[in-house]
Design a protein around this motif. Structure first.
Motif, PDB file in Angstrom:
ATOM      1  N   SER A 103     -56.266   0.105  15.637  1.00  0.00           N
ATOM      2  CA  SER A 103     -56.093  -0.238  14.230  1.00  0.00           C
ATOM      3  C   SER A 103     -57.438  -0.547  13.587  1.00  0.00           C
ATOM      4  O   SER A 103     -58.303  -1.171  14.207  1.00  0.00           O
ATOM      5  CB  SER A 103     -55.176  -1.457  14.109  1.00  0.00           C
ATOM      6  N   THR A 104     -57.611  -0.143  12.338  1.00  0.00           N
ATOM      7  CA  THR A 104     -58.840  -0.464  11.619  1.00  0.00           C
ATOM      8  C   THR A 104     -58.928  -1.953  11.325  1.00  0.00           C
ATOM      9  O   THR A 104     -59.995  -2.461  11.017  1.00  0.00           O
ATOM     10  CB  THR A 104     -58.919   0.325  10.298  1.00  0.00           C
ATOM     11  N   ARG A 105     -57.822  -2.663  11.432  1.00  0.00           N
ATOM     12  CA  ARG A 105     -57.799  -4.110  11.211  1.00  0.00           C
ATOM     13  C   ARG A 105     -58.180  -4.893  12.460  1.00  0.00           C
ATOM     14  O   ARG A 105     -58.364  -6.095  12.406  1.00  0.00           O
ATOM     15  CB  ARG A 105     -56.415  -4.568  10.752  1.00  0.00           C
ATOM     16  N   SER A 106     -58.307  -4.220  13.596  1.00  0.00           N
ATOM     17  CA  SER A 106     -58.683  -4.889  14.833  1.00  0.00           C
ATOM     18  C   SER A 106     -60.181  -5.145  14.829  1.00  0.00           C
ATOM     19  O   SER A 106     -60.960  -4.271  14.463  1.00  0.00           O
ATOM     20  CB  SER A 106     -58.319  -4.025  16.042  1.00  0.00           C
ATOM     21  N   GLY A 107     -60.570  -6.305  15.246  1.00  0.00           N
ATOM     22  CA  GLY A 107     -61.981  -6.652  15.289  1.00  0.00           C
ATOM     23  C   GLY A 107     -62.682  -6.059  16.496  1.00  0.00           C
ATOM     24  O   GLY A 107     -62.054  -5.590  17.440  1.00  0.00           O
ATOM     25  N   ALA A 108     -63.982  -6.087  16.485  1.00  0.00           N
ATOM     26  CA  ALA A 108     -64.780  -5.562  17.587  1.00  0.00           C
ATOM     27  C   ALA A 108     -64.810  -6.508  18.777  1.00  0.00           C
ATOM     28  O   ALA A 108     -65.253  -6.149  19.857  1.00  0.00           O
ATOM     29  CB  ALA A 108     -66.203  -5.291  17.106  1.00  0.00           C
ATOM     30  N   SER A 109     -64.311  -7.729  18.613  1.00  0.00           N
ATOM     31  CA  SER A 109     -64.384  -8.725  19.677  1.00  0.00           C
ATOM     32  C   SER A 109     -63.314  -8.549  20.747  1.00  0.00           C
ATOM     33  O   SER A 109     -63.295  -9.279  21.726  1.00  0.00           O
ATOM     34  CB  SER A 109     -64.268 -10.134  19.074  1.00  0.00           C
ATOM     35  N   GLY A 110     -62.418  -7.588  20.576  1.00  0.00           N
ATOM     36  CA  GLY A 110     -61.387  -7.352  21.580  1.00  0.00           C
ATOM     37  C   GLY A 110     -60.234  -8.323  21.493  1.00  0.00           C
ATOM     38  O   GLY A 110     -59.497  -8.497  22.455  1.00  0.00           O
ATOM     39  N   GLY A 111     -60.040  -8.931  20.371  1.00  0.00           N
ATOM     40  CA  GLY A 111     -58.953  -9.893  20.193  1.00  0.00           C
ATOM     41  C   GLY A 111     -57.606  -9.219  20.046  1.00  0.00           C
ATOM     42  O   GLY A 111     -57.260  -8.325  20.798  1.00  0.00           O
ATOM     43  N   ASN A 112     -56.850  -9.625  19.047  1.00  0.00           N
ATOM     44  CA  ASN A 112     -55.518  -9.074  18.823  1.00  0.00           C
ATOM     45  C   ASN A 112     -55.634  -7.649  18.313  1.00  0.00           C
ATOM     46  O   ASN A 112     -55.952  -7.417  17.157  1.00  0.00           O
ATOM     47  CB  ASN A 112     -54.762  -9.933  17.808  1.00  0.00           C
ATOM     48  N   CYS A 113     -55.390  -6.686  19.179  1.00  0.00           N
ATOM     49  CA  CYS A 113     -55.572  -5.287  18.824  1.00  0.00           C
ATOM     50  C   CYS A 113     -54.271  -4.512  18.968  1.00  0.00           C
ATOM     51  O   CYS A 113     -53.518  -4.701  19.916  1.00  0.00           O
ATOM     52  CB  CYS A 113     -56.620  -4.635  19.720  1.00  0.00           C
ATOM     53  N   VAL A 114     -54.070  -3.604  18.046  1.00  0.00           N
ATOM     54  CA  VAL A 114     -52.917  -2.715  18.064  1.00  0.00           C
ATOM     55  C   VAL A 114     -53.437  -1.296  18.100  1.00  0.00           C
ATOM     56  O   VAL A 114     -54.401  -0.965  17.419  1.00  0.00           O
ATOM     57  CB  VAL A 114     -52.044  -2.936  16.805  1.00  0.00           C
ATOM     58  N   GLU A 115     -52.792  -0.463  18.915  1.00  0.00           N
ATOM     59  CA  GLU A 115     -53.127   0.951  18.952  1.00  0.00           C
ATOM     60  C   GLU A 115     -51.909   1.746  18.513  1.00  0.00           C
ATOM     61  O   GLU A 115     -50.773   1.375  18.805  1.00  0.00           O
ATOM     62  CB  GLU A 115     -53.538   1.383  20.360  1.00  0.00           C
ATOM     63  N   VAL A 116     -52.173   2.847  17.818  1.00  0.00           N
ATOM     64  CA  VAL A 116     -51.116   3.691  17.286  1.00  0.00           C
ATOM     65  C   VAL A 116     -51.356   5.125  17.747  1.00  0.00           C
ATOM     66  O   VAL A 116     -52.487   5.597  17.752  1.00  0.00           O
ATOM     67  CB  VAL A 116     -51.103   3.641  15.742  1.00  0.00           C
ATOM     68  N   ALA A 117     -50.279   5.792  18.121  1.00  0.00           N
ATOM     69  CA  ALA A 117     -50.339   7.223  18.442  1.00  0.00           C
ATOM     70  C   ALA A 117     -49.391   7.938  17.492  1.00  0.00           C
ATOM     71  O   ALA A 117     -48.183   7.709  17.516  1.00  0.00           O
ATOM     72  CB  ALA A 117     -49.930   7.480  19.886  1.00  0.00           C
ATOM     73  N   SER A 118     -49.964   8.777  16.631  1.00  0.00           N
ATOM     74  CA  SER A 118     -49.139   9.487  15.660  1.00  0.00           C
ATOM     75  C   SER A 118     -49.157  10.999  15.877  1.00  0.00           C
ATOM     76  O   SER A 118     -48.736  11.762  15.016  1.00  0.00           O
ATOM     77  CB  SER A 118     -49.587   9.144  14.236  1.00  0.00           C
ATOM     78  N   ASN A 119     -49.634  11.429  17.031  1.00  0.00           N
ATOM     79  CA  ASN A 119     -49.702  12.854  17.328  1.00  0.00           C
ATOM     80  C   ASN A 119     -48.467  13.384  18.047  1.00  0.00           C
ATOM     81  O   ASN A 119     -48.401  14.557  18.372  1.00  0.00           O
ATOM     82  CB  ASN A 119     -50.947  13.156  18.179  1.00  0.00           C
ATOM     83  N   LEU A 120     -47.487  12.538  18.265  1.00  0.00           N
ATOM     84  CA  LEU A 120     -46.300  12.947  19.013  1.00  0.00           C
ATOM     85  C   LEU A 120     -45.225  13.468  18.054  1.00  0.00           C
ATOM     86  O   LEU A 120     -45.030  12.907  16.983  1.00  0.00           O
ATOM     87  CB  LEU A 120     -45.758  11.752  19.808  1.00  0.00           C
ATOM     88  N   PRO A 121     -44.519  14.526  18.432  1.00  0.00           N
ATOM     89  CA  PRO A 121     -43.524  15.103  17.535  1.00  0.00           C
ATOM     90  C   PRO A 121     -42.369  14.140  17.242  1.00  0.00           C
ATOM     91  O   PRO A 121     -41.696  13.674  18.155  1.00  0.00           O
ATOM     92  CB  PRO A 121     -43.006  16.335  18.278  1.00  0.00           C
ATOM     93  N   GLY A 122     -42.201  13.803  15.980  1.00  0.00           N
ATOM     94  CA  GLY A 122     -41.052  13.029  15.544  1.00  0.00           C
ATOM     95  C   GLY A 122     -41.094  11.535  15.768  1.00  0.00           C
ATOM     96  O   GLY A 122     -40.121  10.846  15.474  1.00  0.00           O
ATOM     97  N   VAL A 123     -42.205  11.008  16.309  1.00  0.00           N
ATOM     98  CA  VAL A 123     -42.299   9.566  16.550  1.00  0.00           C
ATOM     99  C   VAL A 123     -43.716   9.056  16.304  1.00  0.00           C
ATOM    100  O   VAL A 123     -44.680   9.815  16.356  1.00  0.00           O
ATOM    101  CB  VAL A 123     -41.885   9.174  17.993  1.00  0.00           C
ATOM    102  N   VAL A 124     -43.808   7.766  16.051  1.00  0.00           N
ATOM    103  CA  VAL A 124     -45.076   7.049  16.017  1.00  0.00           C
ATOM    104  C   VAL A 124     -44.947   5.930  17.045  1.00  0.00           C
ATOM    105  O   VAL A 124     -43.989   5.152  17.006  1.00  0.00           O
ATOM    106  CB  VAL A 124     -45.364   6.471  14.615  1.00  0.00           C
ATOM    107  N   ALA A 125     -45.871   5.877  17.981  1.00  0.00           N
ATOM    108  CA  ALA A 125     -45.839   4.871  19.034  1.00  0.00           C
ATOM    109  C   ALA A 125     -46.892   3.803  18.754  1.00  0.00           C
ATOM    110  O   ALA A 125     -47.975   4.099  18.249  1.00  0.00           O
ATOM    111  CB  ALA A 125     -46.089   5.509  20.392  1.00  0.00           C
ATOM    112  N   VAL A 126     -46.564   2.559  19.097  1.00  0.00           N
ATOM    113  CA  VAL A 126     -47.457   1.421  18.867  1.00  0.00           C
ATOM    114  C   VAL A 126     -47.496   0.600  20.148  1.00  0.00           C
ATOM    115  O   VAL A 126     -46.459   0.359  20.774  1.00  0.00           O
ATOM    116  CB  VAL A 126     -46.935   0.543  17.702  1.00  0.00           C
ATOM    117  N   ARG A 127     -48.710   0.170  20.539  1.00  0.00           N
ATOM    118  CA  ARG A 127     -48.842  -0.655  21.748  1.00  0.00           C
ATOM    119  C   ARG A 127     -49.941  -1.687  21.565  1.00  0.00           C
ATOM    120  O   ARG A 127     -50.776  -1.602  20.655  1.00  0.00           O
ATOM    121  CB  ARG A 127     -49.146   0.200  22.970  1.00  0.00           C
TER     122      ARG A 127
END
Length: 63
Positions: A11-35
């Motif tokens: 996420s662009t809202r995640s800091g560089a310090s490795g704190g609370n980070c969210v990752e998104v995968a939007s390249n999958l057919p028909g779904v958006v995954a978040v982890r």
């Protein structure tokens, strides 16, 4: 659901310090995954693209 082909981006809202980070995968057919980037082998939430877009629209309106 097989997420092995997911291309995760932090996420662009995640800091560089490795704190609370969210990752998104939007390249999958028909779904958006978040982890949590601190637990890449852990569970991921999966949303329909329209639901994810509605969520992003709502949180983008907030200061």
């Amino acid at each position: 659901m097989d997420l092995s082909n997911a291309r995760w981006r932090k996420s662009t809202r995640s800091g560089a310090s490795g704190g609370n980070c969210v990752e998104v995968a939007s390249n999958l057919p028909g779904v958006v995954a978040v982890r949590d980037s601190k637990d890449v082998t852990g569970p991921a939430l999966v949303f329909a693209p329209t639901v994810w877009a509605a969520f992003i629209a709502q949180v983008s309106e907030r200061p």
